[in-house]
Design an enzyme around this catalytic site. Structure first.
Site, mmCIF file in Angstrom:
data_model
loop_
_atom_site.group_PDB
_atom_site.id
_atom_site.type_symbol
_atom_site.label_atom_id
_atom_site.label_comp_id
_atom_site.label_asym_id
_atom_site.label_seq_id
_atom_site.Cartn_x
_atom_site.Cartn_y
_atom_site.Cartn_z
ATOM 1 N N LYS A 61 0.816 -1.218 0.000
ATOM 2 C CA LYS A 61 0.000 0.000 0.000
ATOM 3 C C LYS A 61 0.847 1.266 0.000
ATOM 4 O O LYS A 61 2.021 1.257 0.325
ATOM 5 C CB LYS A 61 -0.997 -0.033 1.170
ATOM 6 C CG LYS A 61 -2.148 -0.995 0.852
ATOM 7 C CD LYS A 61 -3.244 -1.007 1.872
ATOM 8 C CE LYS A 61 -4.344 -1.975 1.385
ATOM 9 N NZ LYS A 61 -5.336 -2.277 2.424
ATOM 10 N N ARG A 89 -3.156 -10.189 4.895
ATOM 11 C CA ARG A 89 -3.590 -10.294 3.498
ATOM 12 C C ARG A 89 -2.480 -9.708 2.629
ATOM 13 O O ARG A 89 -2.175 -8.522 2.735
ATOM 14 C CB ARG A 89 -4.896 -9.506 3.327
ATOM 15 C CG ARG A 89 -5.477 -9.526 1.921
ATOM 16 C CD ARG A 89 -6.741 -8.671 1.850
ATOM 17 N NE ARG A 89 -7.310 -8.655 0.518
ATOM 18 C CZ ARG A 89 -6.890 -7.861 -0.458
ATOM 19 N NH1 ARG A 89 -5.917 -7.003 -0.254
ATOM 20 N NH2 ARG A 89 -7.463 -7.908 -1.656
#
Ligand code: HH2
Length: 289
Positions: free
Chosen positions: A227, A262
């Protein structure tokens, strides 16, 4: 390996033992995901990648047919169904790891559970009553994630008085709402939703105080992989090259209350977590050097 008295996350026909941090491998069947868009968009490529994730050590494979990156437009239900259902169906026949479907749409969740998914991962935290009805009518595991607003606008100056307290409060309310709708508590996991209406400082604060999210008592999932905030901290501009920063966040999370991470880079994460488990005494190891 299972430990007597270990916590369990009930996900359809799977009972996932949470005696170590599990790895959820990401399989985006989208043309536009922020780090792997288009790579696995056709069913054959998706199937190959899903099997590869399991071989690399994924405990769960998460299939997503809609990019929720900041600024993204929603896809139509028809397109999302066409992207996800054939892949879930094929993987359910070919793999023995639980499959998760990453969707905000009741129709997609229902069809993917019917096709063999054992987990519904909803980045909008089961805000939609139709999603709640699907959740109550099946026995899949559920991931309740916190997102401020909608993907289109969520990064436009997100503000909190206390991000951890507010995210925790929201997750607790949504989890209780699901229980009141008839969902067994053992099926519910919560996720602070890193990057979903959060600045880098918010994401770091959520990680620093992850134990407060874990104190809700539900299994905790953390999705930090590749991210933007990792790029901001490390200076790595290309998402697919953010593996070291992502692995560091996975290790931190696993040490501070996360039960599932994840990730895109499954082997790097699984190997790092195996080392962490050996050091902390969770994983058994031989004496070979
Ligand atoms: N992050 C993304 C998507 N789904 N689900 C959960 N539970 N937690 C997360 O943090 C999370 C999630 C976004 O990442 P990605 O799937 O790689 O990108 P995109 O939304 O562009 O497909």
């Amino acid at each position: 390996m299972s430990v007597p008295g270990a916590r369990v996350w009930r996900c359809g026909r799977f009972s996932l033992v949470l005696d170590r941090c599990l790895v959820m491998g990401i399989l985006n069947v989208t043309p536009d995901s922020f780090s792997d868009g288009g790579e696995h968009a056709d069913a054959v490529a998706a199937l190959r990648h899903g099997k590869g994730l399991a071989l690399e050590g994924a405990d769960i494979v998460d299939v997503g047919g809609e990019s929720t990156r900041p600024g993204s437009d929603p896809v139509s239900v028809v397109d999302e169904l066409a992207r996800t259902v054939p892949v879930v169906e094929a993987l359910a026949h070919g793999l023995d790891v639980p499959l998760s479907v990453d969707t905000r749409r009741a129709e997609v969740a229902e069809a993917c559970v019917a096709a063999g998914a054992s987990i519904v991962n909803d980045v909008s935290g089961f805000r939609d009553p139709a999603m709640v009805a699907v959740a109550a009518a099946c026995d899949a595991g559920l991931v309740v994630m916190h997102m401020l607003g909608e993907p289109k606008t969520m990064q436009a100056e997100p503000r909190y008085d206390d991000v951890v307290a507010e995210v925790r409060e929201y997750l607790g309310v949504q989890a209780r709402m699901l229980e009141e709708a008839g969902v067994a508590p053992g099926r519910i996991a919560v996720d602070p939703g890193l990057g979903f209406g959060k600045t880098t400082a918010h994401n770091l604060e959520l990680l620093r105080r992850l134990d407060e999210i874990a104190s809700l008592g539900y299994p905790v999932l953390v999705g930090a992989s590749r991210k933007r905030f990792i790029g901001e901290v490390t200076g790595v501009a290309t998402p697919s090259e953010r593996v070291h920063g992502s692995t560091a966040v996975a290790l931190w999370s696993a040490s501070h209350g996360a039960d599932v991470v994840r990730v895109h880079d499954v082997s790097a994460t699984a190997e790092s977590l195996a080392m962490l488990g050996a050091i902390t005494g969770v994983e058994g190891v031989g004496d070979e050097r």
